[in-house]
Design a protein around this motif. Sequence first.
Motif, mmCIF file in Angstrom:
data_model
loop_
_atom_site.group_PDB
_atom_site.id
_atom_site.type_symbol
_atom_site.label_atom_id
_atom_site.label_comp_id
_atom_site.label_asym_id
_atom_site.label_seq_id
_atom_site.Cartn_x
_atom_site.Cartn_y
_atom_site.Cartn_z
ATOM 1 N N GLU A 155 0.826 -1.211 0.000
ATOM 2 C CA GLU A 155 0.000 0.000 0.000
ATOM 3 C C GLU A 155 0.856 1.254 0.000
ATOM 4 O O GLU A 155 0.552 2.232 -0.689
ATOM 5 N N TYR A 158 2.382 1.696 -3.484
ATOM 6 C CA TYR A 158 1.430 2.267 -4.443
ATOM 7 C C TYR A 158 1.375 3.792 -4.301
ATOM 8 O O TYR A 158 1.353 4.518 -5.302
ATOM 9 N N ASN A 196 -3.406 -1.118 -8.762
ATOM 10 C CA ASN A 196 -3.671 -0.225 -7.633
ATOM 11 C C ASN A 196 -3.029 1.153 -7.715
ATOM 12 O O ASN A 196 -3.262 1.982 -6.826
#
Length: 530
Positions: A155, A158, A196
């Motif tokens: 995460e 990204y 993503n």
Amino acid sequence: MSQQSERIIIFDTTLRDGEQCPGATLNIEEKLAIAKQLARLGVDIIEAGFAFASPGDFEAVSKIAQQVGTENGPVICSLARARKEDIKAAAESIKPAVKGRIHTFIATSDIHLKYKLKKSREEVVAIAEEMVAYAKSFTDDVEFSPEDAGRSDPEFLYTVLERAIAAGATTVNIPDTVGYTTPSEFGAIIKGIKENVPNIDQAIISVHGHNDLGLAVANFLEAVKNGARQLECTINGIGERAGNAALEELVMGLHVRRQYFNPFLGRAVESEAPLTNIDTKQIYKTSRLVSNLTGMLVQPNKAIVGANAFAHESGIHQDGVLKNKLTYEIMDAQLIGLNDNQIVLGKHSGRNAFRTRLRELGYELSETELNKAFVRFKEVADKKKEISDWDLEAIVNDEIQQAPDLFKLELVQVSCGSNAKPTATVTLRNPQGEELMDAAIGTGPVDAVYKAINRVVDIPNQLIEFSVQSVTAGIDAIGEVTIRLKYEDRVFSGRSANTDIIVASAQAYVNALNRLYAAIQVSSKQQVTA
């Protein structure tokens, strides 16, 4: 170019990451020779160095940018940490190139943030965004790498990539910095990025990886299947620790199995169009050049370019290959430029025939270089009745790609036998032009030679590697000797080729000592200046 490109971009980092392996340090002329050959090979991008690292690195990148970064040449790239001084030096160094790229990076894994950078995630995102924008002020071609991406939180990765692309990065490179991931994991990382990162269609996905677990090439091919379109690799897979993904293995893997990879690049399965811009017939020559100049030998069983890659000893294999090569060979040796060992020249051959054959082999020599190589050719031709292409390559590499000529070997003479103590006498000319002679006894003739040379030169060093390889078959074959010396925490390589293996051993040692001596001189001058 979008990440949906139907072609794989080859980014060669032999001159940057490859040169970081111990003992592989190259001088400016050697880097330039490799860069010119990489251009002939057809690589799309040459990462020519780390311009901020030293004045020598800056000069090397700048010269490569000027001489190799031409209109029809490759993009010339310089690495830079995510710091303004690094990026500015990179920008200045690539300025002579028609097409230049700045490659900036900052670590994103929690372990790097905590122990190396000592920064928070928010600080790293802000730095990445600011430094990419700063690099963009110098060139439209900016590459960003989140170092240790393979161990970074997805995460967070990204977020960093999205902000870097928004700031102007046209390529985002995903490094498996410590060679930790497996193919399925690495493929999943690339797939996750595609799915993503909202603006990923504005950049090319690149991959960089090390071979600590022997999985670098496999990881890259899995990355291609999941959307990576640029592969960062090195000739012979050289690099820090266990090295990088090997260019020749990636290129030939994509070439031989292109029908398998075609659908992943949006092509028809049966398409025969090449997946890269690489001229595969230049692969073997490039491998030999890098091996010779870095002193990093290619293991015999190395895929594609190893001495045994196309050799067959098993009777069953030999029988099958004689009937049809396809029984045990999935590619033709000529595809990588490994032609049959045809005899083309002899001692009666003239300078024009010599020059013509060298041009056919891809060597463009200056008049001075040609003269040196021709004299050596005649010397070898007097000892060998027939000279092969491999012999010619060894002669040229030995004569025109040597270490600084500080100490010069004038004479080497040995006495040895089953009931005799190996004794060597050597004469060297030192940098001041004085002729010095000494003799020594050793465990063998080469050991005696090296002890005698050490007594004359008197530079402390430790011999950590000695290797001999035959260039061709036969009792009169040229032997190549490669050695590596250690001085303090640095490693220096030396190489030489001769029909007399003792002479080659002596010259290789002197070449390595010359590199060591030159480095000591540079270090001393820098200390005086400081």
